[in-house]
Design a protein around this motif. Sequence first.
Motif, short mmCIF file in Angstrom:
data_model
loop_
_atom_site.label_atom_id
_atom_site.label_comp_id
_atom_site.label_asym_id
_atom_site.label_seq_id
_atom_site.Cartn_x
_atom_site.Cartn_y
_atom_site.Cartn_z
N LYS A 20 71.42 -67.73 55.88
CA LYS A 20 72.87 -67.05 55.52
C LYS A 20 72.95 -65.88 54.39
CE LYS A 20 75.91 -69.54 57.77
NZ LYS A 20 76.56 -69.00 59.09
N ILE A 21 71.63 -66.06 53.81
CA ILE A 21 71.33 -65.05 52.63
C ILE A 21 71.06 -63.80 53.35
CG2 ILE A 21 69.89 -64.54 50.72
CD1 ILE A 21 69.91 -67.46 49.87
N GLY A 25 72.93 -60.01 53.57
CA GLY A 25 72.28 -58.89 53.08
C GLY A 25 71.81 -57.93 54.08
N TRP A 26 71.81 -58.66 55.32
CA TRP A 26 71.37 -57.57 56.39
C TRP A 26 72.73 -56.96 57.01
CZ3 TRP A 26 66.57 -56.92 57.49
CH2 TRP A 26 66.02 -55.85 58.86
N ASP A 27 73.80 -57.75 56.85
CA ASP A 27 75.09 -57.14 57.54
C ASP A 27 75.45 -55.99 56.59
OD1 ASP A 27 74.75 -58.71 59.65
OD2 ASP A 27 76.33 -60.10 58.93
N LYS A 28 75.18 -56.22 55.23
CA LYS A 28 75.66 -55.11 54.16
C LYS A 28 74.98 -53.92 54.34
CE LYS A 28 78.30 -57.55 50.60
NZ LYS A 28 79.22 -56.85 50.60
N PHE A 29 73.80 -53.87 54.56
CA PHE A 29 72.92 -52.63 54.23
C PHE A 29 72.24 -51.99 55.09
CE2 PHE A 29 72.91 -55.26 50.33
CZ PHE A 29 73.70 -54.54 49.42
N ILE A 30 72.06 -52.77 56.41
CA ILE A 30 71.19 -52.28 57.54
C ILE A 30 72.19 -52.29 58.99
CG2 ILE A 30 69.24 -52.83 59.10
CD1 ILE A 30 67.95 -54.09 56.42
N PRO A 31 72.16 -50.93 59.71
CA PRO A 31 73.06 -50.99 60.72
C PRO A 31 72.36 -51.60 61.86
CG PRO A 31 71.64 -48.81 60.16
CD PRO A 31 71.46 -49.74 59.31
N PHE A 32 72.99 -52.10 62.96
CA PHE A 32 72.41 -52.72 64.01
C PHE A 32 71.96 -51.70 64.88
CE2 PHE A 32 75.95 -55.46 62.70
CZ PHE A 32 75.16 -56.73 62.50
N ASN A 33 70.80 -52.10 65.52
CA ASN A 33 70.06 -51.51 66.72
C ASN A 33 69.07 -52.25 67.05
OD1 ASN A 33 67.82 -50.89 64.78
ND2 ASN A 33 68.75 -49.01 64.32
N ARG A 34 68.21 -52.04 68.13
CA ARG A 34 67.13 -52.56 68.78
C ARG A 34 65.96 -52.97 67.61
NH1 ARG A 34 66.50 -49.73 74.27
NH2 ARG A 34 68.66 -49.63 74.93
N ILE A 35 65.56 -51.90 66.99
CA ILE A 35 64.43 -51.93 65.99
C ILE A 35 64.74 -53.02 64.98
CG2 ILE A 35 62.96 -50.75 64.48
CD1 ILE A 35 62.30 -50.07 67.19
N ILE A 43 61.21 -61.14 60.47
CA ILE A 43 61.57 -61.95 59.25
C ILE A 43 61.85 -63.52 59.32
CG2 ILE A 43 62.98 -62.12 57.32
CD1 ILE A 43 63.05 -58.92 57.47
N LEU A 44 62.67 -63.81 60.45
CA LEU A 44 63.01 -65.10 60.59
C LEU A 44 61.73 -65.98 61.05
CD1 LEU A 44 66.30 -64.84 62.64
CD2 LEU A 44 66.12 -65.88 60.35
N VAL A 45 60.86 -65.52 61.81
CA VAL A 45 59.79 -66.44 62.23
C VAL A 45 58.52 -66.19 61.08
CG1 VAL A 45 57.90 -66.41 63.92
CG2 VAL A 45 60.13 -66.28 64.59
N VAL A 46 58.48 -65.33 60.55
CA VAL A 46 57.14 -65.06 59.71
C VAL A 46 57.36 -65.40 58.39
CG1 VAL A 46 55.45 -63.53 58.79
CG2 VAL A 46 56.15 -63.43 61.20
#
Length: 66
Positions: A20-21, A25-35, A43-46
Motif C-alpha cells: 500500500k505504501i 508513492g508510485w501512483d503519485k509520482f510515476i506515470p504508468f507505462n510498460r517499463i 521491486i515487489l519481488v526483490v
Amino acid sequence: MKERIAFFAITLIFYIAYFKILQWGWDKFIPFNRISNIIVLFILVVVNIPLSLISAEKTIRLIKAL
C-alpha cells in the motif's frame, strides 16, 4: 506449527502494508507505462517480499523478548 502460522500471518500483514505504501508513492509520482510496470514487479519481488520477512522476524523477536 502455531509459530509458523503466526509468522506467515505477520509477514502477510507487512507485505500488504508495504504494498500500500509503494502503491501510494508510485501512483503519485510515476506515470504508468510498460517499463514502470516491470520496475514495480521487480521491486515487489526483490525488495518487498524480503523486507516483509525481515520485519516479521524482528516483530516476533520483539514479542518474544517481552
